[in-house]
Design a protein around this motif. Structure first.
Motif, PDB file in Angstrom:
ATOM      1  N   THR A   1      -2.243  -5.241   5.097  1.00  0.00           N
ATOM      2  CA  THR A   1      -1.355  -4.479   4.336  1.00  0.00           C
ATOM      3  C   THR A   1      -1.201  -5.415   3.083  1.00  0.00           C
ATOM      4  OG1 THR A   1       0.603  -5.620   5.455  1.00  0.00           O
ATOM      5  CG2 THR A   1      -0.268  -3.701   6.319  1.00  0.00           C
ATOM      6  N   TYR A   2      -0.413  -4.484   2.068  1.00  0.00           N
ATOM      7  CA  TYR A   2      -0.494  -4.925   0.758  1.00  0.00           C
ATOM      8  C   TYR A   2       0.716  -4.302  -0.149  1.00  0.00           C
ATOM      9  CZ  TYR A   2      -5.394  -6.153   1.332  1.00  0.00           C
ATOM     10  OH  TYR A   2      -6.643  -6.459   1.941  1.00  0.00           O
ATOM     11  N   ALA A   3       1.164  -5.135  -1.099  1.00  0.00           N
ATOM     12  CA  ALA A   3       2.252  -5.007  -1.793  1.00  0.00           C
ATOM     13  C   ALA A   3       2.092  -5.553  -3.315  1.00  0.00           C
ATOM     14  CB  ALA A   3       3.576  -5.457  -1.403  1.00  0.00           C
ATOM     15  N   ILE A   4       2.872  -4.770  -4.492  1.00  0.00           N
ATOM     16  CA  ILE A   4       2.844  -5.313  -5.751  1.00  0.00           C
ATOM     17  C   ILE A   4       4.193  -5.990  -6.070  1.00  0.00           C
ATOM     18  CG2 ILE A   4       2.240  -4.738  -8.064  1.00  0.00           C
ATOM     19  CD1 ILE A   4       0.757  -2.258  -6.731  1.00  0.00           C
TER      20      ILE A   4
ATOM     21  N   ARG B   1       8.453 -12.521  -4.589  1.00  0.00           N
ATOM     22  CA  ARG B   1       8.324 -13.160  -3.279  1.00  0.00           C
ATOM     23  C   ARG B   1       7.212 -12.751  -2.518  1.00  0.00           C
ATOM     24  NH1 ARG B   1      11.040 -18.212  -1.028  1.00  0.00           N
ATOM     25  NH2 ARG B   1       9.403 -18.635   0.606  1.00  0.00           N
ATOM     26  N   TYR B   2       7.298 -11.458  -2.117  1.00  0.00           N
ATOM     27  CA  TYR B   2       6.477 -10.512  -1.159  1.00  0.00           C
ATOM     28  C   TYR B   2       5.777  -9.505  -1.704  1.00  0.00           C
ATOM     29  CZ  TYR B   2       8.457 -13.834   1.961  1.00  0.00           C
ATOM     30  OH  TYR B   2       9.160 -15.382   2.552  1.00  0.00           O
ATOM     31  N   GLY B   3       6.282  -9.178  -2.680  1.00  0.00           N
ATOM     32  CA  GLY B   3       6.065  -7.683  -3.588  1.00  0.00           C
ATOM     33  C   GLY B   3       6.965  -6.793  -3.075  1.00  0.00           C
TER      34      GLY B   3
ATOM     35  N   ILE C   1       1.142  -8.795  -9.447  1.00  0.00           N
ATOM     36  CA  ILE C   1       0.568  -9.671  -8.408  1.00  0.00           C
ATOM     37  C   ILE C   1       0.378  -8.766  -7.140  1.00  0.00           C
ATOM     38  CG2 ILE C   1       0.854 -11.646  -7.240  1.00  0.00           C
ATOM     39  CD1 ILE C   1       2.995 -12.579  -9.078  1.00  0.00           C
ATOM     40  N   LEU C   2      -0.869  -8.780  -6.759  1.00  0.00           N
ATOM     41  CA  LEU C   2      -1.045  -8.107  -5.490  1.00  0.00           C
ATOM     42  C   LEU C   2      -1.128  -9.176  -4.323  1.00  0.00           C
ATOM     43  CD1 LEU C   2      -2.261  -5.531  -4.299  1.00  0.00           C
ATOM     44  CD2 LEU C   2      -4.707  -6.365  -4.610  1.00  0.00           C
ATOM     45  N   PHE C   3      -0.122  -8.803  -3.480  1.00  0.00           N
ATOM     46  CA  PHE C   3       0.092  -9.695  -2.226  1.00  0.00           C
ATOM     47  C   PHE C   3      -0.403  -8.928  -0.920  1.00  0.00           C
ATOM     48  CE2 PHE C   3       3.737 -10.281  -5.210  1.00  0.00           C
ATOM     49  CZ  PHE C   3       4.022 -11.682  -4.763  1.00  0.00           C
ATOM     50  N   ASP C   4      -1.206  -9.841  -0.173  1.00  0.00           N
ATOM     51  CA  ASP C   4      -1.571  -9.626   1.034  1.00  0.00           C
ATOM     52  C   ASP C   4      -0.616  -9.931   2.111  1.00  0.00           C
ATOM     53  OD1 ASP C   4      -2.659  -9.563   3.534  1.00  0.00           O
ATOM     54  OD2 ASP C   4      -4.606 -10.649   3.195  1.00  0.00           O
TER      55      ASP C   4
ATOM     56  N   ASN D   1      -4.888 -11.034  -5.275  1.00  0.00           N
ATOM     57  CA  ASN D   1      -5.331 -10.697  -6.733  1.00  0.00           C
ATOM     58  C   ASN D   1      -4.306 -10.578  -7.757  1.00  0.00           C
ATOM     59  OD1 ASN D   1      -7.371 -10.659  -8.596  1.00  0.00           O
ATOM     60  ND2 ASN D   1      -8.474  -8.972  -8.020  1.00  0.00           N
ATOM     61  N   VAL D   2      -4.645 -10.592  -9.155  1.00  0.00           N
ATOM     62  CA  VAL D   2      -3.384 -10.516 -10.055  1.00  0.00           C
ATOM     63  C   VAL D   2      -4.285 -10.081 -11.370  1.00  0.00           C
ATOM     64  CG1 VAL D   2      -3.947 -13.125 -10.908  1.00  0.00           C
ATOM     65  CG2 VAL D   2      -1.752 -11.815 -11.294  1.00  0.00           C
ATOM     66  N   ALA D   3      -3.324  -9.421 -12.051  1.00  0.00           N
ATOM     67  CA  ALA D   3      -3.762  -8.946 -13.653  1.00  0.00           C
ATOM     68  C   ALA D   3      -2.567  -8.902 -14.451  1.00  0.00           C
ATOM     69  CB  ALA D   3      -3.880  -7.259 -13.161  1.00  0.00           C
TER      70      ALA D   3
END
Length: 601
Positions: free
Chosen positions: A263-266, A333-335, A376-379, A387-389
C-alpha cells in the motif's frame, strides 16, 4: 525462485574458501532485475564477475537461456582489454534480448569457459530477471538534512547534501530541516520527526534508512539509487490566480504490478532555496575545516575554509546561502491517509491533488522563483520511502494562441475558462449531428466554461489569442467530448457502451474537399484523442442516416444555426450561410434568420 537465489548466495560465499584451488575460475554475482522498455531491440544487464582463480582472465564465453521460451543462445565471447586480476570483482554489461510482451522473465547467464578453458567455478551461472515495461522506472533518492545555525558540525552535512545535489541533479532530492533556529518552521516536520530522526545534530538521512557520516555520501546514495522500484512518481505545482495558494498534482504510475499487499501514500514538503541574511550566523569551526581531515572535501566546503567569511573568533560564518529549507509539510511521517487507494495496475496513473494555502504568511521566503514542492511516495506496508519527486512552481498562463493554419475549423478543450477572441465563432453539435452556432464571433465578451468541448470557426491562415478568465457566460449543450491528456475516446454516459455510439474525429487533410467529422476507425470504433482536442459521440439510434459515416462542415450541414444563451424571441439575428452575422439582409440570397433558412429575393 527466492530459494534458488539464496542457495546461490550461500554457495558463492563458500567459493571464497575453496576457489583458490582452481586455475580458471570466474563466478557471476546475483544480477537482480533489469528493466527494458517494450519495443527496444536489445538491452544490457550489469553483472559483477569475480575472478577466484590463480590466472588473470583475458576472456570468457557464456550462454543465455530464456526461461519463457526455453531457448538458449550462444556461446558468446567477451574479451577484456584489461585482464581481470586474481581476486578482482568487475562490473560488466551483458547484452540480452528485449522482451516483446510485458512482464518478468528469468534469463540464465552461464559462464562456460575462461581463457578458452573450462570454467572451474562451482556455480558458473546466475539469473538475470528481465522486466519488460512500458515506461522505465526513475528512482530518486531523498536526502533529509537535520541542521541548525547553532550546530558547529552541521556544515559537514550541508556540504554533503549540496555536493550530492550538484552531482546528481535529476536523482537527488534534498530537504533541509532546521531545528531551533531562525530558519526553523513550525509547520514542517511534525509528528515527532525531530525527536526520532534528529536527537543530535548533524543528522543527514538517506531515504530514512541510514545516516550519512562525513562530507561524502556517494556510496550510500548509490546503494539507495540501485534499489529497484516499480513506482514512478512525478509532481507539478502552480500558483493559483490569487498568487497566495499553490495547487499541487502528483501522478504515480507503476511500471509493473507491485508486490502483493503493498500500500502507498504521498506526503509533501514545500521548500525554499536562496535564503540569505547576514544576521544569520552559522556556527562553524575554521581550524578543523582547514585541517587535513577535510583536504579531499568537495568544493562546497570552500566557503567554510575561507577566513574572510568568518566572524566571532572564527567560530561563525556569515553570508551563507541556505537551500532546500523546509517551510511546510503535509503527511510527512507516513503520507496523507487515503491519498492513494485501490489496486495498482501497470501503466495506469493514479493522481492526487493538494494545496499549500496562504503562502504570504511565510516571511522566511525571499524568492518565490526558488520555491519547490517535494512529493514523497511512501510504501506504507513496509514503512519505507519508495520514491520521490520535486518540481518548481509555475505561474498560470494568462493566454494562449490557436493557429487555424489548415482550415477554418478546429476543436478546443481546456480545464480553465477562457474568452473567445473576436473573429472566432463557436458551435455545438446535437445528438442528430446537427451543427448549431453558439456565438457568431462578433462579440467581445464571450467566455466559455472550463471543461467545455467546443467547435470553433476562424479564418484559415489566422492566429487568434484566447485569454483565460475566472467566469463564463455562455451556455453550451453538445455531443462533443474532449480530454486534457491524450486518451481513448469514451461515451461519457454510463448507460451507453462503445457499441451504442459512433465516434467521429474532426478531419481536414488533403484527402477531403471539406473539413468535417468522420469515423477515425472502422465502423466508428473508439480511437486515441489528442490532448486539448474534441471528438464527436453520436448514439447509433439517433444519428442522422445521411451522416452515419461522417459529414462535411459546409453550408448544407451547418443549417440548424442558432444563437444560444442571451437570445430572446424579440431579437432578430441574421447570418449568411457561412456563419457571418449581418445587420440587414438586403442582397438577394439564402440567409439564416433566428435559426431558420430564409430566402431574400
Amino acid at each position: 525462485m527466492r530459494q534458488t537465489r539464496l542457495l546461490l548466495l550461500f554457495t558463492l560465499c563458500l567459493l571464497s574458501i575453496f576457489a583458490g584451488w582452481a586455475q580458471n575460475n570466474v563466478a557471476p554475482m546475483t544480477a537482480g532485475k533489469v528493466f527494458v522498455k517494450i519495443g527496444d531491440t536489445e538491452a544490457t544487464a550489469p553483472v559483477k564477475l569475480t575472478n577466484y582463480g590463480k590466472s588473470e582472465v583475458k576472456s570468457i564465453e557464456y550462454t543465455l537461456c530464456y526461461m519463457d521460451t526455453q531457448n538458449c543462445d550462444g556461446p558468446f565471447k567477451m574479451d577484456f582489454d584489461t585482464p581481470l586480476a586474481d581476486g578482482e570483482t568487475r562490473l560488466v554489461n551483458i547484452p540480452i534480448k528485449a522482451g516483446s510482451t510485458y512482464g518478468m522473465v528469468d534469463v540464465l547467464f552461464h559462464i562456460t569457459s575462461v581463457n578458452n578453458s573450462y570454467n572451474e567455478t562451482s556455480v558458473p551461472f546466475t539469473y538475470i530477471t528481465r522486466c519488460t515495461v512500458n515506461k522505465l522506472p526513475h528512482k530518486r533518492v531523498l536526502l533529509e538534512d537535520y541542521t541548525a545555525l547553532w550546530c558547529q558540525w552541521c556544515p559537514v552535512g550541508m556540504v554533503a547534501t549540496e555536493a550530492l545535489v550538484r552531482e546528481h541533479p535529476d536523482d537527488a532530492v534534498a530537504i533541509a530541516i532546521h531545528k531551533g533556529d531562525k530558519l526553523a518552521s513550525a509547520t514542517a516536520y511534525q509528528n515527532g520527526m525531530l525527536t526520532d530522526y534528529a536527537p543530535t545534530l548533524p543528522s543527514l538521512w538517506c531515504a530514512r534508512k541510514n545516516k550519512i557520516a562525513g562530507y561524502d555520501g556517494t556510496s550510500m546514495f548509490e546503494n539507495e539509487k540501485s534499489e529497484v522500484t516499480y513506482m514512478n512518481i512525478d509532481v507539478e505545482a502552480c500558483w493559483d490566480e490569487t498568487g497566495n495558494d499553490i495547487n499541487v498534482t502528483t501522478k504515480v504510475e507503476p511500471c509493473m504490478t507491485p508486490d502483493a499487499g503493498n500500500t502507498y501514500a504521498i506526503g509533501y514538503v514545500l521548500t525554499a532555496s536562496g535564503l540569505k541574511n547576514d544576521k544569520w550566523l552559522q556556527q562553524a569551526n575554521y581550524s578543523d575545516y582547514m585541517s587535513d581531515n577535510y583536504k579531499d572535501a568537495p568544493p562546497e566546503m570552500d566557503f567554510f575554509r575561507d577566513p574572510s567569511n568568518y566572524v566571532g573568533d572564527n567560530y561563525y560564518v556569515k553570508g551563507y546561502t541556505f537551500n532546500h529549507v523546509a517551510i511546510e509539510s503535509q503527511g510527512i511521517r507516513y503520507g496523507i491517509a487515503n491519498s492513494l487507494t485501490g489496486d495498482f495496475v501497470p501503466n495506469e496513473i493514479k493522481t492526487h491533488a493538494t494545496t499549500f494555502n496562504n503562502i504570504n504568511q511565510y516571511n522566511l521566503i525571499q524568492d518565490r522563483n526558488k520555491l519547490e514542492v517535494v512529493a514523497i511516495l511512501f510504501d506504507t506496508k513496509n514503512d519505507r520511502i519508495e520514491n520521490v519527486a520535486k518540481c518548481h512552481i509555475t505561474v498560470p498562463e494568462q493566454e494562449f494562441t490557436m493557429n487555424f493554419d489548415v482550415c477554418d475549423w478546429a476543436t478546443l478543450y481546456t480545464d480553465r475558462p477562457y474568452i473567445v477572441p473576436q473573429g472566432v465563432a463557436t458551435y455545438q453539435i446535437n445528438a442528430q449531428g446537427d451543427v448549431e452556432m453558439v456565438t457568431d464571433g462578433t462579440g467581445a465578451n464571450v467566455s466559455i466554461a472550463a471543461n467545455t468541448p467546443m467547435l470553433l470557426k476562424g479564418q484559415k491562415g489566422n492566429t487568434y489569442t484566447f485569454k483565460y478568465t475566472d467566469t463564463s457566460n455562455t451556455i453550451v449543450n453538445t455531443a462533443l467530448r474532449g480530454s486534457i491528456q491524450d486518451e481513448h475516446t469514451t461515451t461519457g454516459n454510463t448507460a451507453l457502451t462503445d457499441n451504442d455510439v459512433y465516434y467521429y474525429k474532426l478531419v481536414y487533410d488533403d484527402s477531403r474537399a471539406q473539413a468535417g467529422f468522420y469515423w477515425a476507425e472502422e465502423n466508428g470504433a473508439p480511437f486515441d484523442n489528442k490532448a486539448g482536442k474534441c471528438y464527436l459521440v453520436l448514439p447509433r439510434k439517433t444519428v442522422n442516416a445521411a451522416r452515419l459515416q461522417g459529414f462535411e462542415l459546409d453550408d448544407a450541414t451547418v443549417t440548424s444555426i442558432k444563437q444560444i444563451g442571451t437570445t430572446t424571441s424579440a431579437t432578430r439575428h441574421t447570418f449568411e450561410v457561412n456563419g457571418r452575422k449581418v445587420q440587414n439582409a438586403t442582397t438577394p440570397g439564402l440567409y439564416i434568420v433566428n435559426g431558420k433558412k430564409t430566402a431574400i429575393k
